[in-house]
Enzyme design. Sequence first.
Site: not given
Ligand SMILES: [Zn+2]
Lengths: 162, 315
Positions: A81, A52, A50, A84
Amino acid sequence: MNEHMETAFKLAEEALKNDEVPVGCVFVCDGVQVGQGRNEVNASGDPTAHAEMVAIREMRKHNWSEKEIHTFELFVTLEPCIMCAAAMYELGIKRIVYGAANQRFGGIESVGNKEKYGAEHEIEVNSLIEANRAIGLLKQFYELENANAPEQKRKIKKKRNC
Amino acid sequence: MLKRCGERDDSNGEECPAKRREFEPTLNGHRIAPSVSGINFRVLPILPAELTTFEVPLVQFYVVHVLQLQTIGQLIKTLPDIPDEFRHLKRIKKGMMLVCPVHCESLFEEAKKKLLGLNLPLEFQIVEVPAKKPLTERQFEFAKEKWPTSFHSMPEIEKVLADQPFDGDESRIILANMSKVPSNGCLIADGERSLAESTHGTMLLEHAALEAIRNLAKYQQSEAYSVEENRFAYLATGCDVFLEQEPCAMCAMGLVHARAKRVFFRNRSSNGVLASGNWHLHLEPAINHHYQVFEVKIDNFDVNANASRHCGGIL
Ligand SMILES: [Zn+2]
Ligand SMILES: [Zn+2]
């Protein structure tokens, strides 16, 4: 519009062009952009890539002190999410600014939150500052993705209540 | 990537587990027999209360007594439809027919008027019936005593609810996989075959589970993968994940993203989110993928001063 958020959106748009979920982010330390990332899940085959995580994995090569990390601000187009967000609580960054809520996986307030993680650290949160733009990008992505998918047949049943 | 392999584990002073593993199966530095026999070994599923309870909630319903058998058809035509949330209930039980829930007052008044209009001898009564469809065999046993109800057995769930959820062969595989987990680490396996593993790294956020997922991704992207595996697997679909420590929220969600099928852990973590008393991320209804979670208890190997361990290493 905030220049850091603008950079995050540029990264999200770049993700979209590369058939990735359009999410981008920037880490800022003392007003200066010190890291950035966008979703790379499809290209890498790594479901944890992702925006991040991509940014942190690049940034952690430099030896940031704990004190510096505590001043980090994250600008991200979509609510991080659960994975993260929990990572940000573990790092103990100062602030998160996000564009739109993430109803499916959001880890700041939509689905998960720091109480559920048992995190003690407080992060300052500014949310929904560019919700339409962030959601617009996601819609484009899912429309492209569904373009070839077969149409789902749904049985519509009359609902009976008392 | 820097790995902690070779570094000493403070709690028991063992050395690199990867090196040692070649010679003998071990678990946290203790030698174990290669077979399951003689090892007191329990695998406890971590399930939602709605599956583990023996009873189902009850709700009050009006019933009408059928005093003349030949009037059943007439009554059925007159009775209102049962509300959707109670569609699991059968209409008739031993001369009684469900009318409607007691809390649906206007529905009852209307039904009563229509029924009385039939000019039949009728008697109304209130009974308690299962408010929810039973989800397990033992809930069904309880529910059907109250009122006949539909039930669809879920073999996967019945299996984990049993005293011995895994047979000898599966127990052996679970124990063997658990014994292959690196110290403070994570192993991803497809049945007996391990696909990826990792300890936690020295850099920020390099927790074992996330690193193992990344190693799996690297393996799946490699040429070796297409040669060795004669199937195409999507991430950790269908795979079991074995962990020494209960995963934290970051790792537990990473395993959701990886589409793991079952997660086994040995020690509870102070930042864990799967064990009983913690969040139960794997049962969160908003999340669209759910893996099964098991706590593995192996007698004589758990006494290990692990009480204050974190997912991600010793803080
Ligand atoms: Zn994430
Ligand atoms: Zn973790």
